[in-house]
Design an enzyme around this catalytic site. Structure first.
Site, PDB file in Angstrom:
ATOM      1  N   HIS A 146      14.812 -12.602  -6.712  1.00  0.00           N
ATOM      2  CA  HIS A 146      14.523 -12.130  -5.442  1.00  0.00           C
ATOM      3  C   HIS A 146      15.078 -10.708  -5.770  1.00  0.00           C
ATOM      4  CE1 HIS A 146      18.549 -13.523  -4.458  1.00  0.00           C
ATOM      5  NE2 HIS A 146      18.676 -12.384  -3.626  1.00  0.00           N
TER       6      HIS A 146
ATOM      7  N   ASP B 148      14.754 -18.821  -9.255  1.00  0.00           N
ATOM      8  CA  ASP B 148      15.539 -17.437  -8.913  1.00  0.00           C
ATOM      9  C   ASP B 148      16.524 -16.683  -9.949  1.00  0.00           C
ATOM     10  OD1 ASP B 148      15.981 -15.333  -6.986  1.00  0.00           O
ATOM     11  OD2 ASP B 148      17.859 -16.292  -6.023  1.00  0.00           O
TER      12      ASP B 148
ATOM     13  N   SER C 169      23.851 -10.357  -4.545  1.00  0.00           N
ATOM     14  CA  SER C 169      22.719 -11.194  -5.580  1.00  0.00           C
ATOM     15  C   SER C 169      22.651 -10.891  -6.922  1.00  0.00           C
ATOM     16  CB  SER C 169      21.534 -11.408  -4.732  1.00  0.00           C
ATOM     17  OG  SER C 169      21.641 -11.964  -3.559  1.00  0.00           O
TER      18      SER C 169
END
Length: 490
Positions: free
Chosen positions: A216, A249, A332
């Site tokens: 992402h 992910d 992230s």
């Protein structure tokens, strides 16, 4: 979070994480929600959402968010394509689910892309605050000095010679680990063709210039966008996407004209991590690059489902490492390190409340519930992406309901798009599993829902042999099967 799965809602997740057989089944737990581009909170799975195919059939990215609820009957079979349909509620670490929601797991949700000017405004606000604080401190210092003009003074120096000395820190200190690891982390900026995007983090995987991060984090640049990676020393490189896996992910990018002196971070063994172990997270929370935070492993095997909350998004599933190290949007894709500096996970999602974030930006921040993809799984995925450019998923060949439940993962009566719920000739079929069977354990891990089963299956590799415990007609059965494989996200 700029770099975590943040703020978006995800399909409801199991109420309790898998636990060893010897351990009593855990009671349902509330799950967390998600923030900016790269870090996402865990969102609840809306009751009544269409069932989603088991890993192989249909699965679904940086997040923590989670709700819990009363057990419900399994819903309709997953609908067509994989991964499963996007969560209907929260998004990344943004906290879209709201504090009142309950559930398991969390979904990472990346807030709608914002023009880079928005991030600049945030930085400006921080700088203004610093200047105001500096001015106040200076004025206060001057006043104190003036009041003491007539009173004599004492000067304390660090050394008799007046020269500063360098502090020596042992290899085991957090400062030493940070000093060694920071040069191998990068702040990633992903920009779509329309000029919108976000900020995330990544780390050096090998000497050839491969950088590992979250899917992402780079999603905006997948279709012709722009990617850059900036090291702590300020050196900036253009980069390209080598491969990305939405279900896991995980993504790998490669630096263009990579320097010859890259130092990959050492990879640890996430299977050996214990609750209570110290953790160190590195990332760019809210765009503040090269930030280091610390904490501990607060739980293992936490079932987490994450999504960016958009209508077209597909969910990601993980059996995550949970940490209370401060993780925010922008973290992230960054490394979660152990006390020795070895990477044990990739920070991916956060559970967050629904309050606004730093400087009134509208983003939610850390509440001490961060989730990382175990490095043993991420390493396998990254190697596959470097080798073929596509992810490989383990599967049992059956569609399971994704509705919230604490009873297990129920094989649906029908698969996606009208297909069979149990794939003909697949692992589940060969093992004798049928529609209506409820899977309650995979090896020694308790399975309380479809998302938990998917996350557990994906910790394995195609070809692994696993033991499935299931209920049929009120009776419990056990069978062994060999996991199959599926290539790609679609």
């Amino acid at each position: 979070m700029s770099t975590e799965n943040e703020g978006t809602a995800v399909p409801p997740a199991p109420s309790a994480p898998p636990v060893p057989v010897a351990t009593p089944a855990a009671s349902p737990q509330a799950a967390p929600p998600h923030g900016d581009a790269p870090t996402a909170p865990l969102p609840p799975v809306p009751p009544g959402a269409p069932g989603v195919p088991e890993h192989g059939a249909a699965p679904a990215a940086h997040t923590p968010a989670d709700p819990s609820g009363a057990p419900q009957a399994a819903g309709p079979a997953p609908d067509g394509s994989w991964p499963p349909p996007p969560p209907a509620t929260p998004t990344y670490a943004d906290g879209g689910a709201g504090a009142g929601h309950t559930g398991w797991g969390a979904s990472y949700q990346q807030p709608a892309p914002k023009p880079r000017s928005g991030r600049g405004g945030l930085v400006a606000a921080v700088l203004v605050a610093a200047l105001v604080a500096g001015g106040l401190g200076g004025g206060l210092g001057y006043t104190l000095a003036k009041n003491n003009d007539n009173g004599g003074s004492t000067t304390v120096s660090a050394t008799d010679s007046g020269s500063a000395t360098q502090v020596k820190r042992s290899p085991g200190t957090i400062a030493a680990v940070a000093a060694k690891s920071l040069p191998s982390t990068v702040t990633i900026e992903a920009e779509s063709t329309s000029g919108e995007g976000g900020t995330g983090t990544g780390f050096v995987f090998d000497t050839e210039g491969h950088i590992v991060t979250n899917n992402h984090v780079v999603a905006d640049a997948v279709d012709g966008g722009k990617l850059t990676a900036t090291f702590p020393d300020g050196k900036k490189y253009d980069a390209e996407i080598v491969g990305h896996a939405q279900g896991y992910d995980v993504a790998v990018i490669k630096l263009k004209n990579a320097p010859s002196d890259l130092k990959p971070l050492a990879l640890g063994d996430s299977d050996k991590v214990a609750v209570g172990d110290e953790t160190i997270a590195i990332g760019a929370p809210f765009g503040l690059s090269n930030t280091v935070t610390t904490g501990i492993i607060s739980a293992k095997n936490r079932p987490v489902a994450s999504s960016d909350g958009s209508a077209s998004s597909k969910a990601s599933y993980m059996s995550a490492l949970q940490t209370d190290a401060s993780i925010n949007p922008g973290n992230s894709g960054g490394p979660l390190l152990d006390a020795s500096g070895a990477v044990i996970g990739i920070n991916s999602a956060i559970q967050s409340n629904s309050s606004g974030g730093l400087g009134g930006s509208g983003q939610s921040g850390s509440i001490g519930l961060g989730f990382a993809i175990p490095i043993n799984q991420a390493k396998f995925v990254a190697q596959q992406l470097i080798k073929t450019g596509k992810p490989v998923y383990a599967k049992i060949g059956a569609s399971v309901s994704l509705e919230d439940s604490t009873d297990g993962a129920k094989i649906t009566d029908q698969g996606t798009s009208g297909s069979a719920a149990v794939e003909a000739g697949g692992p589940a079929a060969q093992a004798g599993l049928k529609p209506g069977d409820v899977i309650t354990k995979l090896d020694d891990s308790v399975i309380d829902s479809g998302p938990t089963l998917i996350g557990e299956i994906w910790t394995h590799k195609p070809g692994d042999k696993v033991t499935i415990t299931y209920k049929r007609g009120g009776q419990t059965h056990t069978v062994q099967l060999t996991l199959g494989s599926r290539d790609g996200d679609s």
